[in-house]
Design a protein around this motif. Structure first.
Motif, PDB file in Angstrom:
ATOM      1  N   MET A   1       0.776  -1.223   0.174  1.00  0.00           N
ATOM      2  CA  MET A   1       0.115  -0.087  -0.249  1.00  0.00           C
ATOM      3  C   MET A   1       0.891   1.251   0.007  1.00  0.00           C
ATOM      4  N   MET A   2       0.457   2.251  -0.594  1.00  0.00           N
ATOM      5  CA  MET A   2       0.890   3.620  -0.722  1.00  0.00           C
ATOM      6  C   MET A   2       1.086   4.160   0.553  1.00  0.00           C
ATOM      7  N   GLN A   3       2.418   4.585   1.130  1.00  0.00           N
ATOM      8  CA  GLN A   3       2.766   5.396   2.125  1.00  0.00           C
ATOM      9  C   GLN A   3       2.184   6.837   2.194  1.00  0.00           C
ATOM     10  N   GLN A   4       1.643   7.423   3.074  1.00  0.00           N
ATOM     11  CA  GLN A   4       0.906   8.599   2.957  1.00  0.00           C
ATOM     12  C   GLN A   4       1.916   9.621   3.748  1.00  0.00           C
ATOM     13  N   ILE A   5       2.208  10.845   3.307  1.00  0.00           N
ATOM     14  CA  ILE A   5       2.955  11.617   4.162  1.00  0.00           C
ATOM     15  C   ILE A   5       2.000  12.753   4.852  1.00  0.00           C
ATOM     16  N   PRO A   6       1.991  12.977   6.081  1.00  0.00           N
ATOM     17  CA  PRO A   6       1.049  13.912   6.750  1.00  0.00           C
ATOM     18  C   PRO A   6       1.080  15.183   5.866  1.00  0.00           C
ATOM     19  N   GLU A   7      -0.280  15.761   5.688  1.00  0.00           N
ATOM     20  CA  GLU A   7      -0.259  17.026   5.311  1.00  0.00           C
ATOM     21  C   GLU A   7      -0.590  18.032   6.270  1.00  0.00           C
ATOM     22  N   THR A   8       0.224  19.307   6.005  1.00  0.00           N
ATOM     23  CA  THR A   8       0.070  20.663   6.737  1.00  0.00           C
ATOM     24  C   THR A   8      -1.402  20.945   6.451  1.00  0.00           C
ATOM     25  N   PRO A   9      -2.203  21.926   7.129  1.00  0.00           N
ATOM     26  CA  PRO A   9      -3.357  22.603   6.804  1.00  0.00           C
ATOM     27  C   PRO A   9      -3.078  23.455   5.565  1.00  0.00           C
ATOM     28  N   ALA A  10      -2.141  24.099   5.138  1.00  0.00           N
ATOM     29  CA  ALA A  10      -1.797  24.753   3.859  1.00  0.00           C
ATOM     30  C   ALA A  10      -1.605  23.904   2.554  1.00  0.00           C
ATOM     31  N   GLN A  11      -1.294  22.762   3.010  1.00  0.00           N
ATOM     32  CA  GLN A  11      -0.995  21.798   1.636  1.00  0.00           C
ATOM     33  C   GLN A  11      -2.282  21.040   1.486  1.00  0.00           C
ATOM     34  N   LYS A  12      -3.136  21.063   2.519  1.00  0.00           N
ATOM     35  CA  LYS A  12      -4.455  19.996   2.257  1.00  0.00           C
ATOM     36  C   LYS A  12      -5.240  20.424   1.067  1.00  0.00           C
ATOM     37  N   ASN A  13      -5.136  21.649   0.667  1.00  0.00           N
ATOM     38  CA  ASN A  13      -6.048  22.099  -0.575  1.00  0.00           C
ATOM     39  C   ASN A  13      -5.294  22.262  -1.757  1.00  0.00           C
ATOM     40  N   SER A  14      -4.143  21.595  -1.892  1.00  0.00           N
ATOM     41  CA  SER A  14      -3.107  21.880  -3.102  1.00  0.00           C
ATOM     42  C   SER A  14      -3.620  20.771  -4.220  1.00  0.00           C
ATOM     43  N   LEU A  15      -3.577  21.253  -5.360  1.00  0.00           N
ATOM     44  CA  LEU A  15      -3.889  20.350  -6.320  1.00  0.00           C
ATOM     45  C   LEU A  15      -3.105  19.161  -6.450  1.00  0.00           C
ATOM     46  N   PHE A  16      -1.851  19.159  -6.125  1.00  0.00           N
ATOM     47  CA  PHE A  16      -0.881  18.105  -6.065  1.00  0.00           C
ATOM     48  C   PHE A  16      -1.455  17.124  -5.027  1.00  0.00           C
ATOM     49  N   ASN A  17      -2.002  17.387  -3.985  1.00  0.00           N
ATOM     50  CA  ASN A  17      -2.235  16.398  -2.713  1.00  0.00           C
ATOM     51  C   ASN A  17      -3.587  15.998  -3.487  1.00  0.00           C
ATOM     52  N   ALA A  18      -4.723  16.897  -3.679  1.00  0.00           N
ATOM     53  CA  ALA A  18      -5.855  16.321  -4.257  1.00  0.00           C
ATOM     54  C   ALA A  18      -5.607  15.185  -5.416  1.00  0.00           C
ATOM     55  N   MET A  19      -4.518  15.279  -6.536  1.00  0.00           N
ATOM     56  CA  MET A  19      -4.460  14.518  -7.276  1.00  0.00           C
ATOM     57  C   MET A  19      -3.890  13.023  -6.819  1.00  0.00           C
TER      58      MET A  19
END
Length: 158
Positions: A1-19
């Protein structure tokens, strides 16, 4: 399974993280669904996450298998790009005008620079509008992939 890196609140809304969330959900779905044909003719039912977001699937063809195929197709488009048709696409007139304005910038008065600024501001608004829309669509598609995975696990008794 893919390891997920914790997101900061600012990064949560990034297009890269949404993808990445969408790709992760579809990859998880693809690894979980070992026998996709079991999804054929399985109605969407009352699942709010699936029925609430009608994608490109026709109403008559709306079964779990069609959603499975649709989600995999979208993942392929994100990873490899859109399949380009043999027809050469033309540059939109608005972009041509902006490019032509830029090439004549040295010979144009200050009024033209005001128009360029307005066009640039318009482009920024268009970008923000489409970025927000894309993030919203990716969020809905991620929910669909997670819902499909959950329903598949329930149907096989996991």
């Amino acid at each position: 399974m893919m390891q997920q890196i914790p997101e900061t609140p600012a990064q949560k809304n990034s297009l890269f993280n949404a993808m990445n969330r969408f790709l992760g959900a579809v990859n998880n779905m693809d690894q979980t669904v070992m026998v996709p044909s079991l999804l054929r003719d399985v109605p969407l039912g009352d699942d709010a996450e699936m029925c609430g977001h009608k994608s490109d699937v026709d109403e008559g063809d709306a079964d779990m298998y069609s959603y499975y195929q649709l989600l995999k197709s979208i993942r392929r488009d994100i990873e490899w790009g859109l399949r380009v048709s043999p027809v050469v696409e033309e540059t939109p007139p608005r972009l041509t005008r902006i490019n032509s304005n830029a090439s004549f910038a040295s010979s144009v008065s200050s009024t033209s620079s005001d128009e360029d600024y307005e066009e640039d501001e318009d482009l920024q608004k268009q970008f923000q509008y489409h970025l927000a829309g894309l993030q919203g669509v990716l969020s809905k598609l991620t929910m669909q992939a997670n819902s499909l995975t959950k329903r598949y696990n329930q149907s096989i008794g996991l």
